[in-house]
Write an enzyme that holds these catalytic residues in place. Structure first.
Site, short mmCIF file in Angstrom:
data_model
loop_
_atom_site.label_atom_id
_atom_site.label_comp_id
_atom_site.label_asym_id
_atom_site.label_seq_id
_atom_site.Cartn_x
_atom_site.Cartn_y
_atom_site.Cartn_z
N ASP A 179 -45.40 7.93 -79.28
CA ASP A 179 -44.45 8.03 -80.38
C ASP A 179 -43.27 8.95 -80.07
OD1 ASP A 179 -45.90 10.33 -80.36
OD2 ASP A 179 -46.29 10.38 -82.52
N ASP B 89 -27.11 32.20 -90.21
CA ASP B 89 -26.73 33.29 -89.30
C ASP B 89 -27.53 33.18 -88.00
OD1 ASP B 89 -25.69 35.82 -88.46
OD2 ASP B 89 -27.50 36.81 -89.22
N GLU C 39 -22.65 45.41 -92.80
CA GLU C 39 -23.43 45.81 -91.64
C GLU C 39 -22.53 46.39 -90.54
OE1 GLU C 39 -26.74 45.47 -91.25
OE2 GLU C 39 -26.73 46.18 -89.17
N ASP C 40 -21.45 45.72 -90.24
CA ASP C 40 -20.70 46.01 -89.01
C ASP C 40 -19.32 46.63 -89.22
OD1 ASP C 40 -22.78 44.96 -87.63
OD2 ASP C 40 -21.88 42.99 -87.34
MN MN Z 1 -24.39 37.61 -88.47
#
Ligand code: MN
Length: 726
Positions: A267, A144, A81-82
């Site tokens: 409770d 994540d 992704e990055d």
């Molecule tokens: Mn992540």
């Protein structure tokens, strides 16, 4: 919630050794080195090196006692992704198991999520499950999300709100479905804190006060139970457990209570007795009920009847010391672990060797099978097991519009189905389709997660070929309708041409014929509804053009006599029967022109009344038509239906239903089953969750209409069906 502590590789490896002693962790170490290189130089908003995030995610996965490929995937989950790493490279270095999980997580993060996600949260969750053929993808995604929620404070305010809401609507229900209670609780409390900071702060303070005030009481009860257990020779632990804040908040909301009325919830702290064996659970229950009086109706045996996510425990509420109510849960250690860890508890717990991806799948399936087995014992089969099973083996695909709306289509659906699901016109003019930005053929099989864009062109038309591959009934019926309409236009063109040729022989033209009011009368006299139908019949060759022209010439001659004929009609009421062209008869007349009134649309079989118009024959109304009141009674005349002639008539009905999906389809189906045509359908939904349909139908007589009304009445969800009066 450890926010500031930075996880190190050694923490992860130590954690793995605690549940997989002696495991070969080289895969995880390699993933660590690889991720460190890929993310080198990247920094999180918190100022920490980016690597701290995948490390934390991997650590959470190790705390969930997951297998090594999953933990390695946790370390690598953001690389594709990055960074400029590709999934092929991951596959090459780490193998299919790791690559498939990373790929799944990456795909999920590419899904466009709208801010108004809650409207489609359920579909979105189903889509996530459908995409993640391997549930480990969901587990990595949940880990994540957990770490991102734990570090949400570094995000700008508007993003915090959006992410927290998305967590509450998408991810906490997923954690709950998978039975991972600790994760659900933590995600809920974190979301709660960011979405309602003020309520969160106040509630936390108040709960602390209540807990402090009840502490002595709880300790006393724990001591009493512990002593009794020892007396009976049962080995076990007694815990006092506070409900998590969000569940207290929800309970207040459900009961319309304010935070100041917190003391009404008994409770907030529950007691839990954890023993070794199942039979001891029931022994403990007996002990507790002998110590304190149980409140009837509050005992639940989730051991014999587990909850759909496999939760097992005994619950009882008793009147404890000082007359104070308290909830006590009794379960075994194993049940406690399942209650807390859910699917993760069933994962690969038994694995002692290096874990292969196939054994993971079988672990997953085993869990599912147990769920499905459990379902048979449940009284309500519509419980979530069924839905989870469908989620994992869905017959549906979930795809996006470019705007991020989710459309649910049957498996195998194509861009054409999608186009018709958007709008009929989009379907009719669908020229090309792009999926995830790339052109695809129109018979492409849509996949869950696809972003579908339809390119329309005004000159594009539906094709008969489309019928071969579309999957939805909506697309099918729209295409057929269009083709039928198109054929009609072709026939009309042919009919006009044929008729024009014949008229020209008589020194007339089609346009002068069409402009003439008599054209309409000729059509009716030949048993057609209107001129268009007459022309269609000519086009199909059902009527010869000679027949039409002959009548036309006759009509022209007759014009002068109309005044006389009208007078005659008025005088010759009730003399004898004679058959009329529309299967109607009037006593004492011959060759009368009938019009069925447009206001009340009478059908053969209806009680009817004729009205003698000035120059346009007799208009037939239903005897109960409200418009009759306004007509000259002198001109009213008795008319009767003769035996049917196969012609069709229009009728209007309205149908009131509850507002649910598929109503229109069921009603249309019931109508079509009687071989009636639907000329027009219209739908209004009302505020009280009802739907009002108006139909204009083509039927052969009143009995036919009655049959339709009866059929429609039988449909589940239909409240009322009536014929419209006018
Ligand atoms: Mn992540």
């Amino acid at each position: 919630m450890e926010k500031t502590y930075i996880v190190r590789l050694s923490d992860i490896l130590d954690q793995i050794q605690s549940y997989l002693p002696g495991a070969d962790t080289r895969l995880v170490e390699k993933a660590y080195v690889y991720a460190a290189r890929a993310h080198a130089g990247q920094v999180r908003r918190s100022g920490e090196p980016y690597l701290s995030h995948p490390l934390s995610v991997a650590y959470i996965l190790a705390q969930m006692k997951l297998d090594l490929p999953t933990i390695a995937a946790g370390l690598l989950h953001d690389t594709v992704e990055d960074t400029n790493v590709t999934i092929d490279e991951i596959r090459h270095i780490f193998g299919d198991a790791v690559a498939d999980i990373v790929d799944g997580v990456t795909k999920i993060s590419h899904l466009p999520v709208k801010s108004k996600v809650h409207k489609q949260a359920e579909n979105f969750r189903k889509m996530l499950l459908a995409m993640a053929e391997d549930l480990r993808v969901i587990l990595v995604k949940l880990a994540d999300r957990l770490h991102n929620m734990r570090t949400l404070e570094f995000m700008p305010e508007h993003k915090r709100q959006r992410i927290a809401r998305e967590t509450l609507e998408i991810y906490t229900p997923l954690a709950s479905r998978l039975g991972i209670d600790w994760l659900k609780r933590e995600l809920e409390d974190l979301s709660f804190m960011y979405l309602y900071p003020e309520e969160y702060r106040r509630l936390r303070e108040e709960v602390e006060k209540v807990v402090a005030a009840r502490q002595d009481f709880i300790e006393e009860v724990k001591k009493i139970i512990a002593e009794k257990l020892e007396e009976e020779g049962i080995e076990g632990r007694v815990l006092g457990r506070r409900k998590h804040l969000y569940s207290i908040f929800r309970k207040l909301q459900r009961n319309n209570l304010t935070i100041d009325q917190l003391y009404l919830i008994y409770d907030i702290i529950g007691l839990r007795v954890i023993v070794k064996q199942i039979k001891e659970c029931y022994q403990v229950l007996g002990i507790i009920h002998s110590l304190w009086k149980p409140i009837p109706g509050r005992f639940k045996d989730y051991i014999n009847l587990p909850k759909p996510n496999m939760y097992q425990s005994l619950h009882t509420t008793v009147i404890g010391p000082g007359g104070r109510q308290m909830e006590i849960q009794i379960r075994t250690e194993e049940m406690d672990r399942v209650a807390n860890e859910g699917i993760a508890a069933h994962w690969l717990y038994k694995e002692d060797k290096i874990i292969s991806s196939t054994s993971v799948k079988s672990g997953q399936l085993e869990w599912l099978e147990r769920l499905i087995e459990l379902q048979k014992e449940l009284q309500n089969p519509r419980d979530f097991i069924e839905s989870l099973r469908m989620d994992l083996f869905p017959d549906e695909v979930y795809v996006f519009t470019p705007q991020g709306d989710i459309k649910v289509l049957p498996k195998g659906a194509t861009p054409i189905d999608f186009a018709y699901a958007i709008h009929t016109e989009v379907g009719h003019h669908c020229a090309r389709a792009k999926v995830n930005g790339r052109l695809v053929p129109l018979d492409y099989e849509l996949q869950t997660g696809d972003i579908v864009e339809i390119v329309t062109a005004s000159n594009q038309k539906p094709s008969r070929d489309w019928l071969k591959f579309v999957k939805t009934s909506r697309a099918k019926s729209r295409i057929k309708q269009w083709l039928k309409q198109e054929e009609k236009q072709r026939i009309i063109a042919a009919g006009r041409e044929i008729l024009d040729r014949e008229l020209r022989k008589a020194k007339l033209t089609l346009s002068s014929f069409l402009d003439d009011e008599k054209a309409e009368e000729i059509a009716r006299s030949l048993s057609f509804k209107d001129v268009e139908e007459l022309i269609i019949a000519v086009g199909y060759g059902k009527v010869t053009p000679q027949q039409v022209v002959k009548r036309y010439l006759l009509e022209q001659k007759k014009e002068e006599d109309i005044e006389d004929e009208e007078q005659e009609l008025l005088q010759r009421k009730r003399i004898h029967h004679q058959k009329g062209p529309e299967s109607l008869s009037v006593e004492g007349t011959e060759d009368v022109l009938f019009h069925l009134s447009g206001c009340c649309k009478p059908l053969p079989g209806d009680e009817v009344v004729g009205y003698i118009t000035r120059g346009r024959g007799i208009t037939v109304h239903r005897a109960d038509c409200p418009n009759l009141e306004n007509l000259d009674p002198e001109r009213l005349i008795d008319v009767k239906w003769e035996a049917g002639d196969g012609a069709s008539y229009t009728a209007k009905i309205w149908v009131l239903t509850i507002d649910k999906k598929g109503m229109l389809a069921s009603i249309s189906g019931a109508i079509s089953a009687t071989e009636a045509n639907i000329l027009q359908a219209e739908l209004k939904t009302t505020q009280d969750k009802r739907a009002l349909f108006n139909f204009v139908l083509e039927v052969s007589n009143k009995a036919h209409l009655d049959r339709i009304i009866n059929n429609v009445r039988q449909i589940d969800g239909v409240i009322r069906v009536e014929r419209k009066l006018a």
